[in-house]
Scaffold this active site. Sequence first.
Site, PDB file in Angstrom:
ATOM      1  N   ASN A   1      15.352   3.148   8.836  1.00 30.26           N
ATOM      2  CA  ASN A   1      15.652   2.085   7.873  1.00 30.26           C
ATOM      3  C   ASN A   1      17.005   2.253   7.174  1.00 30.26           C
ATOM      4  OD1 ASN A   1      15.468   3.855   5.653  1.00 30.26           O
ATOM      5  ND2 ASN A   1      13.250   3.544   5.518  1.00 30.26           N
ATOM      6  N   ILE A   2      17.330   1.281   6.319  1.00 26.07           N
ATOM      7  CA  ILE A   2      18.670   1.244   5.713  1.00 26.07           C
ATOM      8  C   ILE A   2      18.961   2.464   4.846  1.00 26.07           C
ATOM      9  CG2 ILE A   2      18.945  -1.264   5.756  1.00 26.07           C
ATOM     10  CD1 ILE A   2      18.169  -1.283   2.757  1.00 26.07           C
TER      11      ILE A   2
ATOM     12  N   CYS B   1      12.089  -6.568  12.633  1.00 21.83           N
ATOM     13  CA  CYS B   1      11.999  -5.314  11.915  1.00 21.83           C
ATOM     14  C   CYS B   1      11.122  -5.607  10.700  1.00 21.83           C
ATOM     15  CB  CYS B   1      13.370  -4.748  11.556  1.00 21.83           C
ATOM     16  SG  CYS B   1      14.561  -5.956  10.944  1.00 21.83           S
ATOM     17  N   SER B   2      11.615  -5.379   9.477  1.00 23.01           N
ATOM     18  CA  SER B   2      10.809  -5.774   8.313  1.00 23.01           C
ATOM     19  C   SER B   2      11.158  -7.218   7.972  1.00 23.01           C
ATOM     20  CB  SER B   2      11.106  -4.881   7.116  1.00 23.01           C
ATOM     21  OG  SER B   2      10.766  -3.565   7.387  1.00 23.01           O
ATOM     22  N   ASP B   3      12.432  -7.409   7.544  1.00 25.25           N
ATOM     23  CA  ASP B   3      12.838  -8.750   7.143  1.00 25.25           C
ATOM     24  C   ASP B   3      13.596  -9.488   8.233  1.00 25.25           C
ATOM     25  OD1 ASP B   3      13.397  -7.289   3.960  1.00 25.25           O
ATOM     26  OD2 ASP B   3      11.749  -8.621   4.525  1.00 25.25           O
ATOM     27  N   GLY B   4      13.911  -8.757   9.317  1.00 23.58           N
ATOM     28  CA  GLY B   4      14.578  -9.407  10.434  1.00 23.58           C
ATOM     29  C   GLY B   4      16.032  -9.739  10.176  1.00 23.58           C
TER      30      GLY B   4
ATOM     31  N   ASP C   1      18.415  -6.874   9.528  1.00 27.87           N
ATOM     32  CA  ASP C   1      19.215  -5.672   9.750  1.00 27.87           C
ATOM     33  C   ASP C   1      19.130  -5.199  11.191  1.00 27.87           C
ATOM     34  OD1 ASP C   1      18.272  -4.817   6.441  1.00 27.87           O
ATOM     35  OD2 ASP C   1      20.303  -5.326   7.098  1.00 27.87           O
ATOM     36  N   ARG C   2      18.108  -4.393  11.471  1.00 24.56           N
ATOM     37  CA  ARG C   2      17.949  -3.866  12.825  1.00 24.56           C
ATOM     38  C   ARG C   2      17.824  -4.986  13.855  1.00 24.56           C
ATOM     39  NH1 ARG C   2      13.648   0.431  10.430  1.00 24.56           N
ATOM     40  NH2 ARG C   2      13.428  -1.320   8.970  1.00 24.56           N
TER      41      ARG C   2
ATOM     42  N   ARG D   1      24.714  -5.361   1.429  1.00 21.38           N
ATOM     43  CA  ARG D   1      24.896  -4.194   2.301  1.00 21.38           C
ATOM     44  C   ARG D   1      26.286  -3.585   2.153  1.00 21.38           C
ATOM     45  NH1 ARG D   1      20.368  -4.261   2.195  1.00 21.38           N
ATOM     46  NH2 ARG D   1      18.862  -4.961   3.738  1.00 21.38           N
TER      47      ARG D   1
END
Lengths: 249, 528
Positions: free
Chosen positions: B268-269, B331-334, B336-337, B377
């Site tokens: 994660n971030i 990913c979680s929120d879609g 980032d990754r 970010r």
Amino acid sequence: LQESLIKLVEACNDQSHNMDRWLSKLEASNWLTHIKEILTAACLAAQCIDREGASVLVHGTEGTDSTLQVTSLAQIILDPRCRTIRGFESLVVREWLQAGHPFQQRCAQSAYSNSKQKWEAPVFLLFLDCVWQILRQFPCSFEFNEQFLIMLFEHAYASQFGTFLGNNENERSKLKLLQKTMSLWSWVNRSEELSKFQNPLFEANSLVIWPSVAPQSLQLWEGVFLRWNRPSKFLDEAHEEMISIIKYN
Amino acid sequence: QVENVKLLDRYTNRKAANGTLYLTATHLIYVDASAEVRKETWILHHHIATVEKLPLTTAGYPLLIHCKNFHVAHFVIGQERDCHEVYTSLLKLSQPVKPEELYAFSYNPKMSKENREIGWKLIDLKVDYQRMGIPNDYWEITDVNKDYEVCNTYPPEIVVPRAAHKAVVIGSSRFRSRGRIPVLSYLYKENNAAICRCSQPLSGFSARCLEDEQMLQAIREANPGSPFMYVVDTRPKLNAMANRAAGKGYENEDNYDNIRFKFIGIENIHVMRNSLQKLLEVCEMKSPSMSDFLTGLENSGWLRHIKAVMDAGVFLAKAVKDEKASVLVHCSDGWDRTAQVCSLASLLLDPFYRTFKGFMVLIEKEWIAMGHKFSHRCSHLDGDPKEVSPVFTQFVECVWQLMQQFPCAFEFNERFLLEIHDHVYSCQFGNFLGTCHKEREDLKIFEKTHSLWPFLLQKRQELRNPLYRGYTAYKELQPNTLPFSFQFWCGMYNRFDKGMHPKQRVLDHLLSCMSQKMKLEDNASELE
């Protein structure tokens, strides 16, 4: 040093997709550490001559291994003639063959062999790697290319030419190599062979070139150590493109 | 203006010359007029990440500046009062509070109003969808989100399966974190396999949503050539499972027909932020041994993460090309990754994205339009430090790693990547401001600021790759992802340590050959 090479080769052949293990093995092999140390010593010797005008006497234990690495690298740094093809060939003849680096012993077995003999060590390969590092940092200062260095590495270990046979000039004359074998240089210097080893980016200059020995500046010599582990197709195509751009000019 | 300032680098120390420091509204400028050639060092205030006062030394009062583009400047100022003034000014100038304070709103190059507007129209995502063949029998561009009613972090126009009617879309949006429903990222025309993206389902331990299941079914059926589709969760399994306790989680294969679920495990971030921090510490080491450097590199984990992102991109590309199966990524929120992985996969599959225009389209689509939170970010404004993370940096590095393996496959060179990266943080252009399209509209970015892309295209002669073999030379790229294939990117993380880089650059030599060739050709055609 042989230990170092064996560990490095083992690291390169590790097929597990584990980045930490790769970096850890690369570090543990110490190969790049040796590169850094020899280049640093060569720069030091060259600095004494260039900056202080002082003469330098270099020695190790026997004067046949790291001594020769340091003296030949210092000349490459200082003298542009050593960066030409003929100049480099003379350097190898003078500083390695005539100076008595025991090629027969050092390059006795395959570089990838696992059994260890105590007089075996990839000293000449380390030297060629150091030259490659400098070449990478000064791509326009060498008349020869990476292929030339790889070719020398190969012939030091196994060759149809007599140039690298024996351990010193005495042995070479006893073996009557001049009469019984062909010289590597006579083959390499023929124009059709030479064209493969020429560096299209070469621009003759009279500079003293100081390589950076920061870890970030030194890289693993993929052309030798990863040669069989990854395709060279795309890099070869890049090389062709480069040649055609320069030729067109 | 401050006199008697020294700029130290890792090589010089006491012998550094005295220069003058200037602070303007936008930049810090250090001028060294001591040598024959006047040397200027410019630092954009927006680029400054941290300013620290170091303990007093015999040479004076040191000030250490770390920049977001990895420039590290070590000044030594003669007088304490000057040092303190510079320190407090820089703190204020480098952390704007309101969006209106950002450089983009005052940047005013000599350009006509029309040209500025044309600049914004240069990249049109609809054209890229058309290039993919959309709209077609299976996919359509819908305006169901035109007022951001479905998802306020998505753009007003999104691509969904034709078979997914409005009710399905709305229903699915209630079952996805932040309403980020599955939408199309890339359609591989040759076999109809699609890469789609979304956020995590609000499934908890056992919740289901008929419309979400229908949505996935519609995506799967839009690719009749494959009996199943992949659903890829780019998080480590443990993190995804932990999310279930918070009412979120991941798709249950039992509830969705014909899906194959897979975790890919990119961290994660927060992990990435810490990883970069450690990497930069290694880069700043004064005279490290080879062992120090390699051990430090390993301990940072940075290349391990880069490899993880690359492996994920490769998996997606293979699924689409070789297995002909569609993939839904989240990913979680879609943002980032998911963005990293989808854009990387598109780049691997489609040579268009390796051209200048194509790469700009890729960033506008997968990052800007799809709501990657650039402002948070990249810390454009004073905000939550836990939101800061080098997600886009990692993507740019993956592209660079590909350029090392495939030197003839990209129309642009390393400098292009570095310029884009610089401007993501510079806030000189409006493209990366804010966190999503809606916010950019609210801030009136398109009326008040300039687009980065025309600015870069103007410089294309220096940003091009002389070894580029053209659009048709390579189709899909299949990179080697064994660990030894990844190099340390000295040009990014030690960019300003001039001594570390090759002293003669092949790139410059080739570019100058090509520009000479062009001049000769121009002369020749003039003579004709």
